[in-house]
Design a protein around this motif. Structure first.
Motif, mmCIF file in Angstrom:
data_model
loop_
_atom_site.group_PDB
_atom_site.id
_atom_site.type_symbol
_atom_site.label_atom_id
_atom_site.label_comp_id
_atom_site.label_asym_id
_atom_site.label_seq_id
_atom_site.Cartn_x
_atom_site.Cartn_y
_atom_site.Cartn_z
ATOM 1 N N TYR A 900 3.894 11.168 3.098
ATOM 2 C CA TYR A 900 2.893 10.495 2.280
ATOM 3 C C TYR A 900 1.486 10.629 2.873
ATOM 4 O O TYR A 900 0.497 10.426 2.175
ATOM 5 N N GLY A 901 1.397 10.935 4.141
ATOM 6 C CA GLY A 901 0.103 11.018 4.799
ATOM 7 C C GLY A 901 -0.118 9.825 5.717
ATOM 8 O O GLY A 901 0.544 8.787 5.621
ATOM 9 N N GLU A 902 -1.066 9.971 6.620
ATOM 10 C CA GLU A 902 -1.356 8.914 7.585
ATOM 11 C C GLU A 902 -1.838 7.650 6.873
ATOM 12 O O GLU A 902 -2.721 7.700 6.001
ATOM 13 N N ASN A 903 -1.230 6.528 7.222
ATOM 14 C CA ASN A 903 -1.578 5.221 6.657
ATOM 15 C C ASN A 903 -1.362 5.171 5.144
ATOM 16 O O ASN A 903 -2.000 4.383 4.442
ATOM 17 N N LYS A 904 -0.466 6.001 4.638
ATOM 18 C CA LYS A 904 -0.158 5.997 3.207
ATOM 19 C C LYS A 904 1.293 5.572 3.008
ATOM 20 O O LYS A 904 2.131 5.698 3.901
ATOM 21 N N ASP A 905 1.587 5.070 1.795
ATOM 22 C CA ASP A 905 2.935 4.591 1.514
ATOM 23 C C ASP A 905 3.422 5.160 0.196
ATOM 24 O O ASP A 905 2.743 5.964 -0.452
ATOM 25 N N ILE A 906 4.611 4.751 -0.208
ATOM 26 C CA ILE A 906 5.233 5.311 -1.403
ATOM 27 C C ILE A 906 4.436 4.992 -2.664
ATOM 28 O O ILE A 906 4.409 5.785 -3.605
ATOM 29 N N VAL A 907 3.749 3.857 -2.676
ATOM 30 C CA VAL A 907 2.946 3.499 -3.853
ATOM 31 C C VAL A 907 1.808 4.498 -4.024
ATOM 32 O O VAL A 907 1.557 5.007 -5.133
ATOM 33 N N TYR A 908 1.122 4.791 -2.935
ATOM 34 C CA TYR A 908 0.031 5.766 -2.977
ATOM 35 C C TYR A 908 0.565 7.137 -3.377
ATOM 36 O O TYR A 908 -0.008 7.831 -4.211
ATOM 37 N N TRP A 909 1.692 7.527 -2.778
ATOM 38 C CA TRP A 909 2.270 8.849 -3.028
ATOM 39 C C TRP A 909 2.639 9.017 -4.495
ATOM 40 O O TRP A 909 2.296 10.030 -5.123
#
Length: 990
Positions: A900-909
């Protein structure tokens, strides 16, 4: 002549060499994208020697590659060779948008100095955006909807003065002020900066961009007033800046934007009137909801001939709606709910037969519903509740073929409920409460088979409940309280398998309570009070898991079933003088022989048996006591709680064990898990039953009883002072006991009893043999047991939602869970879910709507984003966390993953992957293969996106979530809560 021939040969050789190198560059690109000979649409990349014949490739007049256009070709790759691509000397266009690329955007892109067109949008490119200043010839730059992070090189844009289209939005750049450098790009006609973490104010120099036609900077942190200079952008056709913090009025001169067709300034703090908008005659869509606008809606709106969408809800607008509004075009929807509007509902908004939503609830509208809407077959939602409307509802309204919601509640309507309702095959919510409807509830209502909720309470309905009511297999709630309905409760009501709530109170019902009610395994609330029901209470009701039961003020007689003779139902039987009990409860008189009980002789025998059994139990208890006292002085099992002379057992259900049987099983070999407060044990009882026991230390626990590693809470407990540690664990224990002891719901874990002493506390629960949802979705243990099929996942989603719905809406005081996650959803032997672990629960007292707690709690990946700017936690925080669980169920992915990327989560993804149907389908867990299951999974994912909306106010309630999930079943209509859908439903394509 020979010289000319040599020159031609040399020139030909140069061209051939150039072509050969360009072929190799494209072949390198092909390999990096994983394209094979079987890849659809790429056969020419294997059969042709000339790159000019490759699909998606164009060459200039010299045979050199000038354009590579692979937009939306389903390609993937994580190492795009920008270094070699930029060696193509004539390359002017590179379009890789709307694919599955996840490569970083390397600094080599700066070498593509001939580029005029660069499109990398709707991919998964990540990392920082490099300096772009060398790309001075660019006319189109589109890198929106990726995972770019870090500071954006705004200053490098000053060299890109040829730009016509600049689209940078939907990325995770670092926060920065609105970039004034953009004001130098005077050739721009498209500027997309939504979701770019911009803050501060819009500069007045925005007036420099006079060629702009599209300007979007929504979902940022911009503030201040809208600069008056924006009115100089007279070529604008689209202006969007929703979800910021703008204040003040629409600037004077805003009406000069005469070409404006799409204007969205919703979710700000704008005020003043709408007078400046009266000149915008070309408006197609106007969305200003969630602001503080006041005054009247300009009469000129009635002459807007292109208007199709109008959302003005949640403002302070007053006066009348223009009579001709929406009558000129193929009008789609109007939502002016929650204002102070008066007068009649405009009659002609469905003139063209295209209207889908008529939403005017919570105003002061008067008069009747115009008869014209009875023919509006496209209408999906009709919501006019909480107004001052009156008269008879036009007959055709009841039978609209596509209507999902008919909401007429809290008005002054009269007349019958139309028999045509049987033709409303898409109707799932019928709200008629607090009106003056009369006559019988039509038999045809049983043919509206999609119905989920029926609320016709507090009207003047009479006659009987249709005997065919059992045909409503999907109905969850029936509320007919406060009418004059008579006759018997139909036996067929027991066929309504989905029923959760029945409220027939305060009517004239007679006859007996049907035994068939005992078949309603999902029934949670039953209110039959204030009628003239007679006979005995059916024993079948004892099998129900009711959190609310009210049979008071009837003519019931006989003995109350033993399972219902508990303190939780102490007020449920008053006003029935002929009822009695044979238990220890004191809220009713004890049964006597005249009540049909046993004979005096049998009663004497039973009494003797009871006395004898009591003496025997007392003797056994004394022996157990002596044995336990001796065991206290023996060597102790290091994993057992410290035994003391006094244990306090509080039972909340009928028990078949005592504390000693529990205590002796608290051993190391019985541990099945651990958490922040202690360990969990599996205990096999002598009765053959299995229970789970949570052990909580009231004083600092020995090292072997510590919380599980990896938990932030565990770390805090480990370093806390003893007194602080003890206090925290006591609070957790009190929270869980206080919450669970009062709950009776099929989707909430059962608490049998608590056992406490000075240094230890034990909670004894039902044991769920299939573990928790996290284990089944994300661990090797789950893989060994087999993947959960979609039908099971769907049932887990619906059951869990119902458990949370009960906590939020079904208790006397709403309960916040505050740590909703997949590991707190336990699964029984049939994979039915139970909400568990209420250690962080918070009861919301009767307080204002913004009542909240200021304690940050929860688990990383599930915590709602409002924690970033406030400590307030509301029920919408639970909704967000549940949305994450739904995403886990649909995708099979964890809330936090490196991808998902650094400091990212499934919602952002997920929010970055839902721009096309193909990408949405790519999100679904590959273990879900059946077409019907894929369709349902996409619908559930839509619900998840709604639940995880950035603003809490935009999230649906858990009651709405349950309805949406139930509607997600194959063949059922999908809908979202009114006033919450216009910003999200377009994001997730069907």
């Amino acid at each position: 002549m020979h010289l000319l021939f040599l020159l031609l040969c040399l020139f030909s050789g140069l061209i051939e060499g150039s072509t050969s190198s360009e072929v190799q560059i494209l072949l390198d690109l092909r390999n990096s994208l994983g394209i094979t000979n079987s890849s659809q649409g790429f056969g020419s990349w294997f059969s042709e020697n000339s790159p000019c014949n490759f699909s998606g490739v164009l060459c200039d007049s010299n045979g050199s590659v000038s354009e590579i256009d692979l937009y939306d070709r389903g390609i993937s790759g994580n190492n795009i060779p920008f270094d070699s691509l930029c060696q193509l000397p004539s390359l002017t266009k590179l379009s890789l948008g709307s694919n599955l690329l996840s490569s970083p955007l390397t600094a080599d892109i700066r070498n593509c100095t001939s580029l005029l067109y660069l499109d990398l949008a709707f991919n998964s490119f990540s990392g920082a955006v490099p300096d772009l200043s060398p790309l001075r010839n660019l006319q189109v730059l589109n890198i929106s909807s990726n995972y770019f992070t870090g500071p954006f090189p705004w200053d490098s844009l000053s060299n890109l003065t040829e730009l016509l289209i600049l689209s940078l939005g939907d990325n995770g750049y670092e926060r920065s002020p609105f970039p004034k450098v953009l004001m130098k790009l005077t050739k721009l006609y498209w500027l997309y900066l939504s979701v770019t973490n911009l803050e501060g104010e819009i500069p007045s120099s925005i007036a420099n961009l006079t060629k702009l036609r599209d300007l979007e900077f929504s979902d940022n942190f911009l503030s201040g007033q809208i600069p008056p200079e924006i009115s100089k952008l007279t070529k604008l056709t689209q202006l969007e800046f929703y979800n910021n913090s703008f204040t003040g009025k629409l600037p004077t001169g805003f009406g000069n934007l005469s070409e404006l067709a799409y204007f969205d300034a919703s979710m700000n703090s704008l005020k003043g009137d709408l007078s400046e908008l009266r000149f915008l005659k070309k408006l197609v869509s106007l969305q200003l909801f969630y602001n503080d606008f006041s005054g009247e809606i300009p009469a000129e709106f009635g002459d807007f001939r292109y208007l199709v969408n109008l959302s003005l809800y949640s403002n302070r607008l007053s006066g009348k709606l223009p009579e001709k509004i929406g009558s000129w075009s193929e009008f789609n929807f109007i939502d002016v709910s929650t204002n102070f509007l008066t007068g009649p509902i405009p009659p002609d908004m469905c003139n063209k037969g295209t209207m889908k939503k008529l939403l005017v609830l919570e105003n002061k509208f008067s008069g009747e519903i115009p008869a014209s809407y009875a023919k509006c077959s496209t209408l999906k939602r009709l919501r006019v509740s909480n107004n001052s409307l009156s008269g008879v509802v036009p007959a055709g309204i009841w039978s609209l073929p596509n209507v999902n919601i008919i909401d007429l509640a809290v008005n002054g309507f009269t007349g019958p409920v139309g028999a045509g309702i049987g033709e409303a095959k898409s109707l799932y919510q019928l709200f008629l409460a607090n009106n003056h409807f009369s006559g019988e509830l039509p038999t045809e209502i049983s043919q509206a088979v999609s119905l989920v909720s029926i609320d016709a309470s507090f009207n003047e309905l009479s006659g009987s409940i249709p005997a065919t009511i059992g045909a409503l297999k999907s109905v969850v709630s029936i509320d007919l309280e406060g009418n004059s309905i008579s006759g018997a409760i139909p036996y067929s009501i027991g066929d309504c398998d989905s029923l959760n709530t029945i409220n027939l109170a305060k009517n004239n019902l007679s006859g007996v309570i049907p035994v068939s009610l005992g078949r309603l395994s999902r029934l949670n609330s039953l209110d039959l009070s204030g009628n003239d029901l007679s006979g005995e209470i059916p024993a079948s009701l004892a099998s129900l898991k009711l959190s609310f039961l009210n049979l008071s003020d009837n003519s019931l007689a006989g003995e109350v079933p033993a399972a219902l003779s508990i303190d939780a139902y102490s007020a449920s039987f008053s006003g029935n003088p002929d009822l009695c009990i044979n238990g220890n409860a004191r809220f009713l008189r004890r049964c006597s022989p005249s009540d049909g009980g046993s004979s005096d002789k049998l009663r004497v025998v039973l009494t003797c048996l009871i006395v004898g059994a009591t003496l025997l139990l007392a003797s056994l208890a004394f022996l157990v006591y002596l044995k336990r006292r001796r065991s206290y002085d023996d060597a102790r099992d290091r994993s057992a709680p410290k035994k003391s002379d006094s244990w306090d057992l509080k039972s909340f259900r009928i028990l078949t064990f005592d504390e000693d049987e529990i205590l002796k099983s608290i051993k190391q070999e019985n541990i099945i898990g651990s958490g922040a407060s202690g360990k969990v044990y599996r205990v096999h009882l002598a009765s053959g039953k299995v229970v789970a026991v949570k052990h909580i230390w009231n004083s600092p626990a020995p090292t072997w009883a510590g919380a599980g590693a990896g938990s932030a809470t565990s770390a805090m407990l480990a370093t806390a002072a003893p007194r602080r540690l003890s206090s925290m664990r006591c609070r957790e224990f009190d929270a869980e006991v206080g919450t669970l002891s009062s709950i009776r719901h099929v989707n909430v874990v059962k608490l049998y009893c608590s056992i406490t002493s000075e240094d230890s506390s034990l909670l004894v629960y039902e044991h769920l043999p299939n573990g928790n949802l996290w284990e089944r979705l994300h661990t090797t243990a789950g893989d060994k047991l087999g993947a959960l099929d979609w039908d099971t996942r769907y049932e887990i989603a619906v059951g869990s939602a119902k458990g949370l719905e009960y906590l939020h809406h079904g208790c006397d005081r709403p309960i916040l869970h505050r740590d909703v996650k997949s590991s707190n959803i336990l699964l029984d032997e049939y994979f039915k879910p139970r909400i568990a672990d209420f250690g962080l629960a918070k009861i919301l007292h009767s307080a204002p709507r913004d009542s909240s707690t200021h304690v940050i709690a929860g688990t990383h990946g599930y915590i709602a984003p409002e924690y970033a700017y406030t400590y307030k936690v509301t029920e919408k925080s639970d909704v967000y966390s549940f949305g994450v669980v739904l995403m886990e169920l649909v995708t099979g992915r964890k809330p936090i993953e490196a991808e998902y990327g650094e400091n990212k989560d499934i919602v952002y993804w997920i929010s970055r992957m839902i721009d096309s149907k193909e990408r949405v389908m790519g999100l679904i867990d590959r273990r879900i293969t059946k077409q019907w299951a894929l369709e349902e999974a996409v619908k559930v994912l839509r619900v998840a996106v709604l639940c995880t909306a950035r603003l809490p106010a935009m999230r649906p309630s858990m009651r709405t979530v349950v309805q949406m999930l139930e509607e997600a079943a194959t063949g059922r209509p999908f809908a979202v809560a009114d006033g919450e859908d216009e910003k999200v439903e377009v994001k997730l394509m069907p």
